[in-house]
Each structure stands twice: as C-alpha cells, then as structure tokens.
Design a protein around this motif. Structure first.
Motif, short mmCIF file in Angstrom:
data_model
loop_
_atom_site.label_atom_id
_atom_site.label_comp_id
_atom_site.label_asym_id
_atom_site.label_seq_id
_atom_site.Cartn_x
_atom_site.Cartn_y
_atom_site.Cartn_z
N TYR A 73 0.99 -0.63 0.24
CA TYR A 73 0.06 -0.18 0.22
C TYR A 73 1.21 1.27 0.14
O TYR A 73 1.55 1.60 1.30
N VAL A 140 -0.50 -1.49 -7.05
CA VAL A 140 -1.88 -2.32 -8.13
C VAL A 140 -1.19 -3.85 -7.78
O VAL A 140 -1.84 -4.82 -8.15
N LEU A 145 -2.76 -0.97 -2.68
CA LEU A 145 -3.46 0.26 -3.20
C LEU A 145 -2.84 1.46 -2.64
O LEU A 145 -1.93 1.71 -2.34
N GLY A 156 -6.72 5.75 3.48
CA GLY A 156 -5.88 4.85 2.69
C GLY A 156 -5.35 3.83 4.01
O GLY A 156 -5.20 3.22 3.37
N ARG A 159 -7.87 1.86 5.02
CA ARG A 159 -8.23 0.83 3.91
C ARG A 159 -7.38 -0.76 4.01
O ARG A 159 -8.12 -2.02 4.49
N ASP A 163 -8.28 -4.72 4.21
CA ASP A 163 -8.03 -5.34 3.61
C ASP A 163 -7.18 -7.11 4.63
O ASP A 163 -6.87 -8.03 4.02
N GLN A 198 -9.89 -6.41 -6.27
CA GLN A 198 -8.57 -6.10 -5.86
C GLN A 198 -7.71 -6.97 -5.85
O GLN A 198 -8.10 -7.74 -4.73
#
Length: 510
Positions: A73, A140, A145, A156, A159, A163, A198
């Motif tokens: 990330y 990615v 992300l 972010g 997130r 995840d 994702q």
C-alpha cells in the motif's frame, strides 16, 4: 554543456533513487516469505523512480511480493499538488521528437549529436518519468492500493488495515506448462455487478529448478551455465584482476567485454534506430559448488541506424568488483543474445592465495582508455575507479603501434608508511633488458594502498613482443609482477632510455 550536465545529473539521481528504493522493496518482500499468511507493506515515498534499466527490478519486486503473499500500500507523501504527473514526460518526449526530426533532415551527413544517439533511450525514460504511475504499478500489481493526491491519508490506511481483516484466497494452477521466464499477467473477474476486484497482477513463469533466478532474464543465463558442453555461439572476453588484501579477504575485479559486432541487431519500432538486447551473469563457486558471489545485468542497446556499422566496431564493457577469502574457486560467465537466441559460456579456475608479505602488488593492467565518471555516480570499491575517472583495461595482450604512450596501472600495498616503497620497472624484449626506471612511490593512504598510473613512451621501440616487469621493494620485503604487449610495425633495433611519467599517484579514493 550546462544543459547536458544538468540532464546527466538528473538521470543519475533518478537511477540512484530507483536503485535504492526498488532493491530495498525486493529484499523486504523476499524476507516476508518466511512468515505465514497475508502481509502488508505500507510504503511512504514521494513517487518511485523507475528508469528503463530498472524496469526488470520493478517487475521482480512485484513478483517476489506476490510469491511471498505481500501487498504494498503505497502512500505518495507529496499529497495534493499543482504539478501535472505527466508534465515531465511530455517535455522529454517533445525533445526526443525534435532530435529525431533533426536526424531525419540531416540524411546521415555531418556529426551525430548525443540527443540523436540516445533518442530511443530518452523516449523509454520519458515513459517512466511519471513517478506516481510507477508507485501505482507497484501497489496495484501486488494487490494493494495507491494512496495519493490527498493531504489526508487516514482513509487509505484504514482501507489497508481493513483489507488485512477480510480477503479471499483463490488457488490458480496454470494450464500452460511452458516456463519461459516471462511475466504472465492474471485477471480476476466476478459476475456480481457493481463490484471492484483488487488482486495481484501476475507472476514470472520461472521453472521450479530455477528458483535461484532473481529476475526473469536470468532463467536463460542459468540454463546456459548448466549446458554441457559449454555453448560458444558468439565471442566475448573476460578477465579477473587481482588487487590486494582487505581484512582477511582479497579484492578482485572481473571485467567482461562483449564485441557488438557479434550481437544481432534488429530495426526498432520507433524508426531510425536499431536495437540489440543481451544479458550477462557471472557466478563464483567454491569447490563444493556453492555460490559465493553472483552478478547479473540485462542490457538493451540502441544505435542510430545510420551510424550502426561504425558503432558496432566497439564493445560493451561490464565491471564488477568483489572480495573473496583465500581458496579455490570456479568463475562462470554466461552471455545470452536475446534477439539472436544465442548463448556463450566461459569457465575458468580462480585460485586466491593469502597475502602474507609486508608489501604486495596487484596484477598489472595495460589501460585501453580512461573514461570520465559523471558527477553523482554511485560510489564503488572498484580499484579501476580513481577519483573522477574509470580505467578500462585490455583483457588480452595488446598490440600497440607507438602513436601513444603505454598506460600501466597497478596498486601497491604496504603495511607501513616508512621507509618509502620503491618501484623498479623494466622493459624486456627477447630476454634482453631494453630499459628500466626506479621510482620512489608516494606514501600509502589510510588503507595501505598506493594506486599508480604511469605512462611509458614506446614510440622508439622496435617491433616485437615485450615484457613489462615490476618489482616493488620496501626495506627487506618485495613483491613482483609482469605483463606482455606487442609492438606492431617497423621500428629501430634499439630504443632510447625511457622515463616513466606518473599521472596518478596515491591519495585517490575509489
């Protein structure tokens, strides 16, 4: 000249930043393989520099992260800014277009500019100037992300934590069994509407027995090293130069020279340019076969088509310096012509003797040329790097015509600054002494080294084969070395006395 200097500095900075960042991520991802389950790397950076020569490292980092079940990330620490991400790319592509137009207009007449020679290289570099885009590729590609264009990163990071709490695992067994070492992209689709998936971008198709391959291009190289008999489908030259003691080890420098005339070139899609692509690897093994040192490099080459025949008379030169403990080793070198699908391998023994005397002398190297190191270049321990210069030695016995002096490079090693060490240099032809010079060397530097580059006038020498003998003396201790060269063409039967001209003494740090 000022613009060229600024561009070179910027290019070197991009390469250094990309090198330090990408290899750090690659090493971190590999270490995560020891841990079970899904892992996350939260990576803060003001973009990611990925010049064309490091593209394979980015793909390698993505592949290693995917193999280790690691998601990256990435947080762009520049936050919300006014600069357009592709502004630098657009400017560089504009300069490339102008250089290409000037080359086409000239019709091959007149001198070629640096911009014309590097038109394809600059075009490739321009596509990688979007540092936020490279950061997104890393994130990615590993199922993570990109957190960017915002001064508030809380969403972010939340997130990323979320995840980790909930995710799906899907096992995929490829039906295609061909292990070609290439990067294979994967895509996961779901039938439920309005859902964003994702996931990871793919993997390198490396066969199980090639698990030691760090990058995709090394697969063919490792296969070539195992081939019996060793393939020799095009020529290349290599040599290992011994230098001196460093702690309990001994410093060596391996030099590899690939003649471009033996490499296949093809027309490049961008027009007006021909390209070649070859990869190299050097592996040092001990008597048990264990790998002690290993170096590899992937090298695409671009030449202007109008100048290709002349430029192909040159060589691509690679230098790697390393330390190794005393013992017996085997040095294996493989070169693969990627476009010609050809391979060549050389194997040679390397016996490393300990340095037990008070003074010692490196191998003697006759210098082919001296290159200027660009400002900002990465530091190196290679003794052939002296200050702002890099020496390129002859790898085979040189043939000289007397138009220029012979440049002789050596490094003397002394454990004591006093008395000053002396260097006796003799020139011998057919067993007969032609001339000699006795020099008092400068004091050794803090590590006990005395790098020495001298010029020997040879314009008065008769044709024939000569031996350069060097004797290093300090007090009652001594060390000696020798090397050979050949004088071509007619010349007088005897040469006048010669004096050595010292052009580089001690005090030069690598």
């Amino acid at each position: 000249m000022a613009i060229d200097a600024l561009r070179m500095t910027e290019s070197l900075q991009r390469e250094q930043q990309g090198h330090s960042s990408l290899y750090a991520i690659l090493a971190l991802a590999r270490q995560q393989q020891r841990l079970a389950g899904r892992k996350t790397i939260l990576y803060f950076a003001d973009g990611l520099q990925v010049p064309p020569q490091l593209e394979h490292v980015l793909l390698g980092a993505i592949s290693e992260a995917n193999r280790a079940n690691v998601s990256v990330y990435a947080v762009d620490t520049r936050g919300l800014g006014e600069t357009r991400p592709l502004e630098a790319t657009a400017d560089t592509l504009g300069e490339v277009q102008l250089a290409h137009q000037r080359e086409m207009t000239s019709g091959g007449v007149g001198s070629v500019t640096k911009e014309q020679v590097k038109v394809s290289e600059n075009a490739l570099a321009a596509l990688r100037m979007d540092t936020q885009g490279a950061l997104a590729d890393l994130a990615v590609g590993t199922g993570g992300l990109l957190i960017a264009n915002s001064n508030d990163v809380r969403k972010g990071i939340e997130r990323a934590v979320g995840d980790l709490r909930g995710y799906y695992e899907v096992v995929y067994e490829p039906a295609r069994r061909e292990y070609d070492g290439k990067f294979r992209r994967l895509e996961v689709r779901v039938s439920r509407p309005g859902v964003t998936v994702q996931t990871r971008s793919g993997y390198f198709a490396i066969p199980p027995e090639e698990g030691s391959a760090r990058f995709a291009y090394e697969v063919d190289l490792l296969r070539a090293l195992r081939a019996e008999p060793a393939p020799a489908e095009f020529p290349f030259r290599d040599r290992v130069f011994r230098f001196g003691p460093e702690a309990a080890d001994v410093r060596y420098t391996a030099v590899l020279e690939v003649p471009l005339a033996g490499i296949q070139f093809e027309a490049d899609d961008r027009g007006g340019v021909d390209r070649a692509h070859f990869s190299i690897i050097t592996v040092l093994r001990d008597v048990s076969g264990a790998v002690i040192e290993r170096f590899s490099e992937d090298s695409p080459v671009f030449l202007p088509r109008q100048r290709r025949d002349a430029l192909k008379q040159g060589n691509a030169v690679f230098t790697r310096s390393f330390r190794v403990a005393p013992g017996r080793y085997t040095l294996e070198t493989a070169v693969v012509d990627q476009l010609g699908k050809r391979r060549s391998v050389r194997r040679s023994p390397l016996v490393v003797a300990p340095s037990i005397t008070r003074v010692s002398l490196s191998d003697l190297a006759i210098v082919k040329r001296r290159e200027t190191v660009p400002k900002g270049a990465l530091a190196t321990e290679d003794p052939f790097r002296i200050g702002e210069s890099r020496l390129v030695p002859f790898l085979t016995e040189p043939h000289l015509n007397g138009t220029e002096p012979l440049s002789l490079f050596l490094v003397a090693y002394s454990r004591h600054p006093e008395p000053r060490p002396e260097l006796l240099v003799e020139l011998v032809r057919d067993g007969t002494l032609v001339t000699q010079s006795l020099l008092e060397l400068p004091a050794p530097d803090g590590s006990g080294r005395i790098p020495y580059l001298a010029k020997l006038p040879v314009d008065g020498l008769a044709s024939g084969r000569y031996e350069v003998r060097v004797l290093l003396k300090q007090g009652g201790a001594s060390s000696q070395g020798k090397t050979l060269f050949t004088m071509d063409g007619p010349g007088p039967e005897a040469a006048p006395p010669m004096a050595l001209e010292n052009v580089q003494g001690a005090g030069s740090s690598p």
